[in-house]
Design a protein around this motif. Structure first.
Motif, short mmCIF file in Angstrom:
data_model
loop_
_atom_site.label_atom_id
_atom_site.label_comp_id
_atom_site.label_asym_id
_atom_site.label_seq_id
_atom_site.Cartn_x
_atom_site.Cartn_y
_atom_site.Cartn_z
N TYR A 92 23.99 27.14 -62.46
CA TYR A 92 23.00 27.92 -63.21
C TYR A 92 23.10 27.66 -64.71
O TYR A 92 22.10 27.67 -65.43
CB TYR A 92 23.17 29.41 -62.91
N PHE A 93 24.31 27.38 -65.18
CA PHE A 93 24.56 27.05 -66.58
C PHE A 93 23.75 25.81 -66.98
O PHE A 93 23.10 25.78 -68.02
CB PHE A 93 26.07 26.81 -66.75
N VAL A 94 23.78 24.79 -66.12
CA VAL A 94 23.04 23.55 -66.41
C VAL A 94 21.54 23.76 -66.24
O VAL A 94 20.74 23.28 -67.04
CB VAL A 94 23.54 22.39 -65.51
N LYS A 95 21.16 24.52 -65.19
CA LYS A 95 19.73 24.80 -64.99
C LYS A 95 19.13 25.52 -66.19
O LYS A 95 17.98 25.26 -66.58
CB LYS A 95 19.53 25.63 -63.72
N ILE A 98 18.31 22.96 -68.79
CA ILE A 98 17.12 22.18 -68.41
C ILE A 98 15.85 22.98 -68.68
O ILE A 98 14.87 22.47 -69.25
CB ILE A 98 17.18 21.81 -66.91
N GLU A 99 15.85 24.25 -68.27
CA GLU A 99 14.67 25.11 -68.48
C GLU A 99 14.37 25.27 -69.97
O GLU A 99 13.21 25.28 -70.38
CB GLU A 99 14.89 26.48 -67.83
N MET A 100 15.41 25.37 -70.79
CA MET A 100 15.23 25.47 -72.25
C MET A 100 14.56 24.21 -72.78
O MET A 100 13.60 24.29 -73.56
CB MET A 100 16.59 25.64 -72.92
N ALA A 101 15.06 23.06 -72.35
CA ALA A 101 14.51 21.79 -72.84
C ALA A 101 13.05 21.63 -72.46
O ALA A 101 12.25 21.04 -73.20
CB ALA A 101 15.32 20.62 -72.29
N LEU A 102 12.66 22.18 -71.30
CA LEU A 102 11.28 22.07 -70.82
C LEU A 102 10.38 23.15 -71.40
O LEU A 102 9.18 23.17 -71.12
CB LEU A 102 11.26 22.15 -69.29
N GLY A 103 10.96 24.07 -72.17
CA GLY A 103 10.15 25.14 -72.78
C GLY A 103 9.89 26.30 -71.85
O GLY A 103 9.05 27.15 -72.16
N ALA A 111 18.40 32.11 -65.56
CA ALA A 111 19.47 31.23 -65.07
C ALA A 111 20.78 31.52 -65.80
O ALA A 111 21.85 31.57 -65.17
CB ALA A 111 19.08 29.77 -65.24
N ALA A 112 20.70 31.73 -67.11
CA ALA A 112 21.91 32.04 -67.89
C ALA A 112 22.50 33.39 -67.48
O ALA A 112 23.73 33.55 -67.43
CB ALA A 112 21.58 32.03 -69.38
#
Length: 369
Positions: A92-95, A98-103, A111-112
């Motif tokens: 979930y840390f990595v997800k 990823i979600e942040m980078a995609l906006g 996830a955090a």
């Protein structure tokens, strides 16, 4: 043999975790792959480590595709940890990143939060949870201010988000929109460049940068941006037309003749010698596809010529069926179909008999400049 495999897995796993802690993402990626090759080929946390490393190396597309291939482990083994984080929490840390980078900031926060609940003792997880929450708030505040036309304040809100997440392409793009509204073209271009540095295929900053360069009459840069957009959005008519107008403006700035240049979009069918001669005398570049309805190669090439017509709107594309108009075929000495001829300002510059799609596009691109 099994013991040697296990020792190799342990060695590479340790090196992978060390590289991750040091922020050496190339080494982390290499060691994760080596661990998997050594035998750990069903390890979710190693898969997620690859995803995280690719994200940190600004290879977002690769990170997303690798995320789909990460093995699923349900339930996660008790006491399983990686790089100081519980394995399930690490996914979930990595997800969240990823979600942040995609906006997708709301998804990132969720996830955090899940990572924090699974591993409340991890400082790294707690820091990410705090960062993601604050960045999401800054983005919402910036959006609200932008909608209220308070562009200077909105830019400050996005800047606060960027202070916490300095590689976020979406926040750079949003701030670029503020600068554009304030007439600060150079600063808008700078933020678009930053957004594209982290997400090279992100179309919004390309569109915004093209608009800024248009305002500053940097026609070569505008053409370059719209050409890049055409690759990402090949069927977008507005982008095609914008590219055409930018190409016309560039030609004008160079003192080239642009009389009677019109936006294309469809291959024009030629029915008479007079129509053919008129087309040959048009300013700019004309591409003529000689074909017959019955020929198999012509049938295969024709849709591709249609697609080139859309992608290169400043060029005139014409087609001649030599069965219907044998006089044109004879006058042009066309003996084999498909044949493509390229004219520039009334002069033939290229003739290709039975061209491949690659050769044809290369020639069209070469003479379109």
């Amino acid at each position: 043999m099994e013991l040697r495999k296990l020792e190799a897995v342990e060695k590479h796993m340790s090196k992978c975790a060390d590289a991750r802690k040091l922020g050496d993402w190339k080494a982390a990626l290499m060691e994760a792959d080596a661990t998997i090759v050594s035998g750990a080929d069903f390890s979710p946390h190693l898969g997620m480590c690859k995803v995280e490393a690719l994200l940190k190396l600004h290879r977002l597309d690769d990170a997303q595709s690798n995320l789909l291939e990460v093995p699923k482990a349900e339930p996660f083994p008790a006491h399983c940890s990686f790089s100081g984080i519980a394995c399930e929490a690490y996914t979930y840390f990595v997800k969240a990143q990823i979600e942040m980078a995609l906006g997708r900031f709301e998804n990132a926060v969720m996830a955090a939060e899940k990572a924090s609940k699974i591993d409340p003792r991890s400082n790294e997880v707690a820091m990410l949870h705090n960062t993601v929450t604050l960045v999401a708030r800054a983005r919402v505040r910036g959006n609200d201010l932008y909608k209220s036309e308070r562009y200077t304040e909105a830019s400050s809100a996005y800047a606060e988000g960027l202070r916490l997440d300095p590689c976020n392409a979406i926040l750079y793009c949003n701030r670029a929109a503020c600068w554009f509204k304030l007439g600060m073209w150079e600063r808008s271009v700078e933020d678009c460049n930053q957004a594209l540095r982290f997400q090279p295929r992100y179309t919004k900053p390309l569109l915004r940068r093209a608009a800024c360069n248009n305002k500053m009459e940097r026609w070569a840069a505008v053409v370059s941006d719209y050409e890049a957009l055409r690759k990402e959005l090949p069927h977008d008519k507005e982008v095609a037309e914008s590219l055409f107008h930018a190409q016309v403006a560039l030609k004008k700035s160079r003192g080239e003749e642009v009389l009677n240049m019109e936006f294309g979009g469809e291959v024009e069918e030629v029915y008479s010698r007079e129509q053919f001669k008129a087309a040959m005398n048009l300013p700019g570049v004309s591409v003529i596809h000689f074909s017959t309805v019955s020929d198999h190669q012509c049938k295969q090439l024709s849709p591709f010529v249609d697609s080139l017509c859309t992608r290169y709107p400043s060029i005139h594309f014409l087609k001649v069926d030599i069965d219907k108009c044998p006089s044109i075929g004879n006058a042009e000495n066309v003996r084999v179909v498909p044949t493509v001829k390229i004219y520039k300002n009334g002069t033939r510059v290229k003739e290709i008999v039975c061209p491949s799609k690659e050769v044809l596009e290369y020639s069209v691109r070469h003479y379109s400049g």
